[in-house]
Write an enzyme that holds these catalytic residues in place. Structure first.
Site, PDB file in Angstrom:
ATOM      1  N   LYS A 171      -2.196  -2.159   8.146  1.00  0.00           N
ATOM      2  CA  LYS A 171      -3.355  -1.432   8.549  1.00  0.00           C
ATOM      3  C   LYS A 171      -3.268  -1.950   9.999  1.00  0.00           C
ATOM      4  O   LYS A 171      -3.319  -3.132  10.119  1.00  0.00           O
ATOM      5  CB  LYS A 171      -4.602  -1.754   7.736  1.00  0.00           C
ATOM      6  CG  LYS A 171      -4.894  -0.818   6.596  1.00  0.00           C
ATOM      7  CD  LYS A 171      -6.169  -1.034   6.002  1.00  0.00           C
ATOM      8  CE  LYS A 171      -6.506  -0.067   4.951  1.00  0.00           C
ATOM      9  NZ  LYS A 171      -7.964  -0.518   4.210  1.00  0.00           N
ATOM     10  N   ARG A 225       0.751  -0.946  -0.142  1.00  0.00           N
ATOM     11  CA  ARG A 225       0.093  -0.099  -0.098  1.00  0.00           C
ATOM     12  C   ARG A 225       0.771   1.350  -0.115  1.00  0.00           C
ATOM     13  O   ARG A 225       2.138   1.163   0.471  1.00  0.00           O
ATOM     14  CB  ARG A 225      -0.758   0.212   1.212  1.00  0.00           C
ATOM     15  CG  ARG A 225      -1.862  -1.049   1.470  1.00  0.00           C
ATOM     16  CD  ARG A 225      -2.678  -0.597   2.734  1.00  0.00           C
ATOM     17  NE  ARG A 225      -3.503  -1.997   3.223  1.00  0.00           N
ATOM     18  CZ  ARG A 225      -3.482  -3.091   3.604  1.00  0.00           C
ATOM     19  NH1 ARG A 225      -2.418  -3.392   4.392  1.00  0.00           N
ATOM     20  NH2 ARG A 225      -4.362  -4.046   3.705  1.00  0.00           N
ATOM     21  N   TYR A 257     -10.078  -8.068  -5.330  1.00  0.00           N
ATOM     22  CA  TYR A 257      -8.695  -7.713  -5.878  1.00  0.00           C
ATOM     23  C   TYR A 257      -8.508  -8.573  -7.217  1.00  0.00           C
ATOM     24  O   TYR A 257      -8.081  -7.625  -8.254  1.00  0.00           O
ATOM     25  CB  TYR A 257      -7.668  -8.190  -5.026  1.00  0.00           C
ATOM     26  CG  TYR A 257      -7.253  -6.811  -4.562  1.00  0.00           C
ATOM     27  CD1 TYR A 257      -6.130  -6.325  -5.016  1.00  0.00           C
ATOM     28  CD2 TYR A 257      -7.917  -6.359  -3.374  1.00  0.00           C
ATOM     29  CE1 TYR A 257      -5.819  -5.327  -4.424  1.00  0.00           C
ATOM     30  CE2 TYR A 257      -7.481  -5.312  -2.775  1.00  0.00           C
ATOM     31  CZ  TYR A 257      -6.391  -4.640  -3.393  1.00  0.00           C
ATOM     32  OH  TYR A 257      -5.752  -3.503  -2.880  1.00  0.00           O
ATOM     33  N   HIS A 300      -4.306  -8.866   3.753  1.00  0.00           N
ATOM     34  CA  HIS A 300      -6.017  -8.731   4.062  1.00  0.00           C
ATOM     35  C   HIS A 300      -6.440  -9.627   5.259  1.00  0.00           C
ATOM     36  O   HIS A 300      -6.016 -10.820   5.291  1.00  0.00           O
ATOM     37  CB  HIS A 300      -6.739  -9.435   2.620  1.00  0.00           C
ATOM     38  CG  HIS A 300      -6.378  -8.281   1.722  1.00  0.00           C
ATOM     39  ND1 HIS A 300      -6.500  -8.724   0.180  1.00  0.00           N
ATOM     40  CD2 HIS A 300      -6.411  -6.930   1.650  1.00  0.00           C
ATOM     41  CE1 HIS A 300      -6.714  -7.722  -0.426  1.00  0.00           C
ATOM     42  NE2 HIS A 300      -6.182  -6.457   0.164  1.00  0.00           N
ATOM     43  N   ARG A 351      -0.296  -2.276  -6.645  1.00  0.00           N
ATOM     44  CA  ARG A 351      -0.710  -3.448  -5.744  1.00  0.00           C
ATOM     45  C   ARG A 351      -1.620  -4.190  -6.399  1.00  0.00           C
ATOM     46  O   ARG A 351      -1.830  -5.505  -6.156  1.00  0.00           O
ATOM     47  CB  ARG A 351      -1.221  -2.571  -4.461  1.00  0.00           C
ATOM     48  CG  ARG A 351      -1.888  -3.764  -3.349  1.00  0.00           C
ATOM     49  CD  ARG A 351      -2.261  -2.727  -2.096  1.00  0.00           C
ATOM     50  NE  ARG A 351      -3.126  -3.445  -1.017  1.00  0.00           N
ATOM     51  CZ  ARG A 351      -2.630  -4.137  -0.334  1.00  0.00           C
ATOM     52  NH1 ARG A 351      -1.388  -4.599  -0.027  1.00  0.00           N
ATOM     53  NH2 ARG A 351      -3.541  -4.524   0.464  1.00  0.00           N
ATOM     54  N   HIS A 379      -2.483   2.440  -5.847  1.00  0.00           N
ATOM     55  CA  HIS A 379      -3.104   1.363  -5.655  1.00  0.00           C
ATOM     56  C   HIS A 379      -2.911   0.289  -6.942  1.00  0.00           C
ATOM     57  O   HIS A 379      -3.013  -0.951  -6.584  1.00  0.00           O
ATOM     58  CB  HIS A 379      -4.436   1.469  -5.522  1.00  0.00           C
ATOM     59  CG  HIS A 379      -5.024   0.699  -4.385  1.00  0.00           C
ATOM     60  ND1 HIS A 379      -4.837   0.660  -3.138  1.00  0.00           N
ATOM     61  CD2 HIS A 379      -5.951  -0.301  -4.614  1.00  0.00           C
ATOM     62  CE1 HIS A 379      -5.569  -0.303  -2.503  1.00  0.00           C
ATOM     63  NE2 HIS A 379      -6.309  -0.987  -3.449  1.00  0.00           N
TER      64      HIS A 379
END
Length: 300
Positions: free
Chosen positions: A174, A150, A281, A272, A249, A246
């Site tokens: 994250k 990211r 994705y 994820h 990715r 993005h």
């Protein structure tokens, strides 16, 4: 108690950071949305505190904002307001959430454009290496594509996160979750080349000594800077697709899947929480799936 908006927002920010472990970007975006609500109240001379504001007022605000923003932003604003009022209920300032009856707009899962391997090669080879930031930019793009990072992860990458002997980088994703991602030898080579030729010419500012990618002032790069680097290169190679960090990715995941990688492995590398996010994705064009059946199905 008359609760001031600013106090409530400050408390909410602390709650998100400490109790929920939310990222700086999430907290900033929620705070911006709450600021839009307080501006709306001022402009319409509505004297409602966070404790007494009702669903009618919140609904009015959402209608007004809906004219100016995309459905995706609208959904994000509603979600931010919802968690703010949930927090006030949690702290026992309110009994109900004024956003409960507000419908968030349905958003089609829009898939980002994917670049072909050729287009990625073209982007990276079009970087002007005679420019002082050339080697840095090449290393950034190669690492983002090689590891599926990211934009926030590439910015925060530390020298102490590089385990080149083992062929891995440690990534802080994250919610401060760590993961180890394999790094390709080309990306390793580009990072080392940047560190030896370019980074060592810059004096890192205090607190950024361990940051891999520095700007000219010796600090970490901004998200915006990475967007600009990519946009400029896309214009240079006359790329008609709309791209962002993005995209690299997304292309990383798609190319791995096309070449036979397992969905679970891709999920781990992308960091994820849920496999369903990964499935969105790597939602490939149907022609590829048709090709798979034609090639591998026994009834072909």
């Amino acid at each position: 108690v008359i609760m001031k908006w600013q106090n409530a927002i400050t408390d909410f920010q602390l709650f998100l950071k400490i109790e929920r472990g939310r990222s700086k970007n999430t907290i900033e975006s929620y705070s911006r949305d709450l600021k839009k609500l307080t501006t709306f109240l001022k402009e319409h001379h509505i004297l409602s505190s966070p404790i007494v504001i009702d669903e009618h007022t919140v609904q009015q605000f959402i209608y007004e904002i809906a004219k100016k923003v995309t459905p995706r932003s609208q959904a994000r604003i509603i979600s931010g307001l919802r968690s703010f009022f949930d927090y006030l209920i949690f702290e026992e300032y309110r009994k109900s959430n004024p956003t409960d009856l507000i419908e968030a707009p349905k958003i089609g899962r829009k898939l980002p454009d994917t670049l072909s391997e050729n287009e990625i090669n073209e982007l990276i080879t079009s970087i002007d290496l005679s420019h002082s930031q050339g080697e840095r930019n090449r290393a950034i793009l190669e690492t983002m594509y090689s590891c599926g990072l990211r934009v926030s992860e590439i910015i925060l990458l530390k020298i102490s996160d590089l385990f080149f002997e083992e062929g891995f980088v440690r990534v802080i994703g994250k919610g401060n979750k760590q993961r180890f991602v394999p790094i390709h030898s080309i990306a390793q080579k580009y990072i080392l080349s940047y560190c030896n030729h370019n980074r060592n010419q810059i004096k890192p500012q205090k607190g950024f000594e361990d940051t891999v990618f520095l700007n000219r002032r010796g600090k970490e790069l901004s998200r915006q800077m990475i967007f600009i680097i990519l946009k400029d290169l896309a214009i240079k190679i006359k790329l008609s697709k709309k791209i962002s960090p993005h995209t690299l990715r997304h292309s990383f995941a798609t190319h791995l899947l096309k070449n036979g990688a397992d969905l679970r492995a891709i999920q781990q590398m992308l960091g994820h929480e849920s496999i369903t996010t990964t499935e969105i994705y790597v939602h490939l064009d149907k022609s590829y799936l048709k090709e798979v059946v034609e090639t591998f199905h026994p009834r072909k």
